[in-house]
Each structure stands twice: as structure tokens, then as C-alpha cells.
Write a protein that holds these residues in place. Structure first.
Motif, PDB file in Angstrom:
ATOM      1  N   PHE A 116     110.505  26.561 -22.454  1.00  0.00           N
ATOM      2  CA  PHE A 116     111.119  27.634 -23.226  1.00  0.00           C
ATOM      3  C   PHE A 116     110.490  27.776 -24.610  1.00  0.00           C
ATOM      4  CE2 PHE A 116     114.258  26.912 -19.980  1.00  0.00           C
ATOM      5  CZ  PHE A 116     114.735  28.184 -19.716  1.00  0.00           C
ATOM      6  N   ILE A 117     109.689  26.806 -25.006  1.00  0.00           N
ATOM      7  CA  ILE A 117     108.963  26.885 -26.275  1.00  0.00           C
ATOM      8  C   ILE A 117     107.524  27.350 -26.041  1.00  0.00           C
ATOM      9  CG2 ILE A 117     108.079  25.533 -28.222  1.00  0.00           C
ATOM     10  CD1 ILE A 117     110.652  23.824 -27.949  1.00  0.00           C
ATOM     11  N   VAL A 118     106.862  26.763 -25.072  1.00  0.00           N
ATOM     12  CA  VAL A 118     105.448  27.053 -24.819  1.00  0.00           C
ATOM     13  C   VAL A 118     105.240  28.440 -24.203  1.00  0.00           C
ATOM     14  CG1 VAL A 118     103.428  26.315 -23.498  1.00  0.00           C
ATOM     15  CG2 VAL A 118     104.840  24.617 -24.648  1.00  0.00           C
ATOM     16  N   ALA A 119     106.068  28.818 -23.231  1.00  0.00           N
ATOM     17  CA  ALA A 119     105.864  30.095 -22.537  1.00  0.00           C
ATOM     18  C   ALA A 119     105.921  31.304 -23.469  1.00  0.00           C
ATOM     19  CB  ALA A 119     106.863  30.231 -21.390  1.00  0.00           C
ATOM     20  N   PRO A 120     106.908  31.435 -24.371  1.00  0.00           N
ATOM     21  CA  PRO A 120     106.903  32.584 -25.278  1.00  0.00           C
ATOM     22  C   PRO A 120     105.703  32.586 -26.235  1.00  0.00           C
ATOM     23  CG  PRO A 120     109.090  31.640 -25.204  1.00  0.00           C
ATOM     24  CD  PRO A 120     108.185  30.699 -24.477  1.00  0.00           C
ATOM     25  N   ILE A 121     105.274  31.414 -26.644  1.00  0.00           N
ATOM     26  CA  ILE A 121     104.097  31.352 -27.527  1.00  0.00           C
ATOM     27  C   ILE A 121     102.864  31.842 -26.790  1.00  0.00           C
ATOM     28  CG2 ILE A 121     102.547  29.784 -28.760  1.00  0.00           C
ATOM     29  CD1 ILE A 121     105.077  28.132 -29.465  1.00  0.00           C
ATOM     30  N   LEU A 122     102.679  31.376 -25.565  1.00  0.00           N
ATOM     31  CA  LEU A 122     101.530  31.827 -24.766  1.00  0.00           C
ATOM     32  C   LEU A 122     101.617  33.323 -24.472  1.00  0.00           C
ATOM     33  CD1 LEU A 122     101.048  28.887 -22.237  1.00  0.00           C
ATOM     34  CD2 LEU A 122      99.686  29.433 -24.255  1.00  0.00           C
ATOM     35  N   GLY A 123     102.810  33.810 -24.157  1.00  0.00           N
ATOM     36  CA  GLY A 123     102.988  35.243 -23.921  1.00  0.00           C
ATOM     37  C   GLY A 123     102.671  36.068 -25.151  1.00  0.00           C
ATOM     38  N   GLY A 124     103.073  35.582 -26.312  1.00  0.00           N
ATOM     39  CA  GLY A 124     102.787  36.291 -27.555  1.00  0.00           C
ATOM     40  C   GLY A 124     101.309  36.314 -27.891  1.00  0.00           C
ATOM     41  N   VAL A 125     100.653  35.186 -27.720  1.00  0.00           N
ATOM     42  CA  VAL A 125      99.214  35.114 -27.988  1.00  0.00           C
ATOM     43  C   VAL A 125      98.450  36.011 -27.015  1.00  0.00           C
ATOM     44  CG1 VAL A 125      97.205  33.584 -27.913  1.00  0.00           C
ATOM     45  CG2 VAL A 125      99.295  32.839 -29.059  1.00  0.00           C
ATOM     46  N   LEU A 126      98.816  35.973 -25.742  1.00  0.00           N
ATOM     47  CA  LEU A 126      98.153  36.800 -24.747  1.00  0.00           C
ATOM     48  C   LEU A 126      98.363  38.287 -25.038  1.00  0.00           C
ATOM     49  CD1 LEU A 126      96.505  36.882 -22.145  1.00  0.00           C
ATOM     50  CD2 LEU A 126      98.657  36.784 -20.883  1.00  0.00           C
ATOM     51  N   ALA A 127      99.576  38.670 -25.429  1.00  0.00           N
ATOM     52  CA  ALA A 127      99.855  40.068 -25.768  1.00  0.00           C
ATOM     53  C   ALA A 127      99.015  40.522 -26.959  1.00  0.00           C
ATOM     54  CB  ALA A 127     101.342  40.260 -26.053  1.00  0.00           C
ATOM     55  N   ALA A 128      98.898  39.682 -27.968  1.00  0.00           N
ATOM     56  CA  ALA A 128      98.086  40.037 -29.139  1.00  0.00           C
ATOM     57  C   ALA A 128      96.618  40.207 -28.756  1.00  0.00           C
ATOM     58  CB  ALA A 128      98.231  38.965 -30.219  1.00  0.00           C
ATOM     59  N   LEU A 129      96.113  39.309 -27.917  1.00  0.00           N
ATOM     60  CA  LEU A 129      94.714  39.415 -27.486  1.00  0.00           C
ATOM     61  C   LEU A 129      94.479  40.667 -26.648  1.00  0.00           C
ATOM     62  CD1 LEU A 129      93.993  35.678 -26.583  1.00  0.00           C
ATOM     63  CD2 LEU A 129      93.167  36.954 -28.580  1.00  0.00           C
ATOM     64  N   VAL A 130      95.394  40.949 -25.733  1.00  0.00           N
ATOM     65  CA  VAL A 130      95.257  42.150 -24.899  1.00  0.00           C
ATOM     66  C   VAL A 130      95.359  43.404 -25.763  1.00  0.00           C
ATOM     67  CG1 VAL A 130      96.404  43.515 -23.097  1.00  0.00           C
ATOM     68  CG2 VAL A 130      96.004  41.069 -22.759  1.00  0.00           C
ATOM     69  N   TRP A 131      96.293  43.415 -26.697  1.00  0.00           N
ATOM     70  CA  TRP A 131      96.452  44.585 -27.567  1.00  0.00           C
ATOM     71  C   TRP A 131      95.180  44.821 -28.383  1.00  0.00           C
ATOM     72  CZ3 TRP A 131      99.263  48.737 -27.931  1.00  0.00           C
ATOM     73  CH2 TRP A 131      99.177  49.496 -29.079  1.00  0.00           C
ATOM     74  N   LYS A 132      94.673  43.760 -29.005  1.00  0.00           N
ATOM     75  CA  LYS A 132      93.470  43.902 -29.839  1.00  0.00           C
ATOM     76  C   LYS A 132      92.250  44.266 -28.997  1.00  0.00           C
ATOM     77  CE  LYS A 132      93.317  42.816 -33.968  1.00  0.00           C
ATOM     78  NZ  LYS A 132      93.250  43.767 -35.061  1.00  0.00           N
ATOM     79  N   GLY A 133      92.131  43.666 -27.815  1.00  0.00           N
ATOM     80  CA  GLY A 133      90.947  43.864 -26.999  1.00  0.00           C
ATOM     81  C   GLY A 133      90.937  45.115 -26.153  1.00  0.00           C
ATOM     82  N   VAL A 134      92.099  45.541 -25.693  1.00  0.00           N
ATOM     83  CA  VAL A 134      92.152  46.656 -24.749  1.00  0.00           C
ATOM     84  C   VAL A 134      92.743  47.905 -25.376  1.00  0.00           C
ATOM     85  CG1 VAL A 134      93.102  47.440 -22.541  1.00  0.00           C
ATOM     86  CG2 VAL A 134      92.354  45.074 -22.788  1.00  0.00           C
ATOM     87  N   PHE A 135      93.966  47.813 -25.848  1.00  0.00           N
ATOM     88  CA  PHE A 135      94.684  49.012 -26.271  1.00  0.00           C
ATOM     89  C   PHE A 135      94.260  49.523 -27.641  1.00  0.00           C
ATOM     90  CE2 PHE A 135      97.606  47.061 -23.194  1.00  0.00           C
ATOM     91  CZ  PHE A 135      97.642  48.108 -22.288  1.00  0.00           C
ATOM     92  N   GLU A 136      94.094  48.635 -28.603  1.00  0.00           N
ATOM     93  CA  GLU A 136      93.740  49.084 -29.945  1.00  0.00           C
ATOM     94  C   GLU A 136      92.369  49.750 -29.961  1.00  0.00           C
ATOM     95  OE1 GLU A 136      94.916  47.301 -34.090  1.00  0.00           O
ATOM     96  OE2 GLU A 136      93.186  46.252 -33.271  1.00  0.00           O
ATOM     97  N   ASP A 137      91.399  49.156 -29.269  1.00  0.00           N
ATOM     98  CA  ASP A 137      90.053  49.740 -29.210  1.00  0.00           C
ATOM     99  C   ASP A 137      90.043  51.050 -28.434  1.00  0.00           C
ATOM    100  OD1 ASP A 137      89.116  47.626 -30.661  1.00  0.00           O
ATOM    101  OD2 ASP A 137      88.329  46.529 -28.936  1.00  0.00           O
ATOM    102  N   ALA A 138      90.856  51.164 -27.399  1.00  0.00           N
ATOM    103  CA  ALA A 138      90.883  52.376 -26.585  1.00  0.00           C
ATOM    104  C   ALA A 138      91.431  53.562 -27.372  1.00  0.00           C
ATOM    105  CB  ALA A 138      91.724  52.152 -25.335  1.00  0.00           C
ATOM    106  N   VAL A 139      92.395  53.344 -28.232  1.00  0.00           N
ATOM    107  CA  VAL A 139      92.996  54.419 -28.998  1.00  0.00           C
ATOM    108  C   VAL A 139      92.117  54.828 -30.162  1.00  0.00           C
ATOM    109  CG1 VAL A 139      95.017  55.076 -30.371  1.00  0.00           C
ATOM    110  CG2 VAL A 139      95.309  53.758 -28.285  1.00  0.00           C
ATOM    111  N   VAL A 140      91.465  53.874 -30.788  1.00  0.00           N
ATOM    112  CA  VAL A 140      90.611  54.155 -31.949  1.00  0.00           C
ATOM    113  C   VAL A 140      89.362  54.900 -31.514  1.00  0.00           C
ATOM    114  CG1 VAL A 140      89.221  53.100 -33.776  1.00  0.00           C
ATOM    115  CG2 VAL A 140      91.479  52.207 -33.261  1.00  0.00           C
ATOM    116  N   ALA A 141      88.832  54.570 -30.356  1.00  0.00           N
ATOM    117  CA  ALA A 141      87.567  55.168 -29.889  1.00  0.00           C
ATOM    118  C   ALA A 141      87.682  56.585 -29.505  1.00  0.00           C
ATOM    119  CB  ALA A 141      87.049  54.382 -28.678  1.00  0.00           C
TER     120      ALA A 141
END
Length: 94
Positions: free
Chosen positions: A69-94
Motif C-alpha cells: 500500500f506504500i510502494v504501489a501508489p509511489i510506482l503508479g505516480g512515477v509511471l504516470a509522470a513518466l508517461v505524461w512527460k513522454g507521451v501526452f505532454e510532447d503530443a500536445v505541444v507538437a
């Protein structure tokens, strides 16, 4: 996975191109959905700090499972930030 989804909703609604006037509603409904789905399955609390208190009082197996219950939300948050920065943020800016 639910923390991942929750953070993607937060990133999208609070981004410059998101609909910030509806951010509270979207974030709130997503949190309700997470609770409706996850509580019957795992008894999740979504907040690791909220998971800690009941585990301390219950002891035994609850303390042994607390790490998840401690590790899973941290991993989910880190993964979401990486996906957002790598996929969604670049797609909208471009």
C-alpha cells in the motif's frame, strides 16, 4: 494502476490546455470511481498514510501487507509522470 489513472486525470485537467474549470469535478469523480472499484477488492485507502494507521492497530498480516500500500501508489505516480512527460505532454505541444 488506479494511482496511475488518477494522476493522469489530474495532469490532464490541470495542464495549460486542459479544462481547469472542471478539474475539481473530474478529479473528484475519478477518486470516487477508484474507491468504488478498489475498496471491495483490496480494501484500499488510496493514501499510503491512511493505510498505515489501521495496519498498526490491526497488526499481524496487515503489517506484512503494508509495504504494498506504500510502494504501489509511489510506482503508479512515477509511471504516470513518466508517461505524461513522454507521451501526452510532447503530443500536445507538437
Amino acid at each position: 494502476m488506479l494511482t496511475f489513472l488518477f494522476l493522469l486525470v489530474i495532469f490532464k485537467t490541470t495542464a495549460k490546455w486542459g479544462n481547469s474549470s472542471m478539474a475539481g469535478l473530474a478529479i473528484g469523480f475519478t477518486l470516487v470511481l477508484i474507491h468504488l472499484v478498489a475498496i471491495p477488492i483490496t480494501g484500499t485507502s488510496v493514501n499510503p498514510a491512511r493505510s498505515f494507521g489501521p495496519a498498526v492497530f490491526a497488526g499481524g498480516l496487515a503489517m506484512q501487507q503494508l509495504w504494498l500500500f506504500i510502494v504501489a501508489p509511489i510506482l503508479g505516480g512515477v509511471l504516470a509522470a513518466l508517461v505524461w512527460k513522454g507521451v501526452f505532454e510532447d503530443a500536445v505541444v507538437a
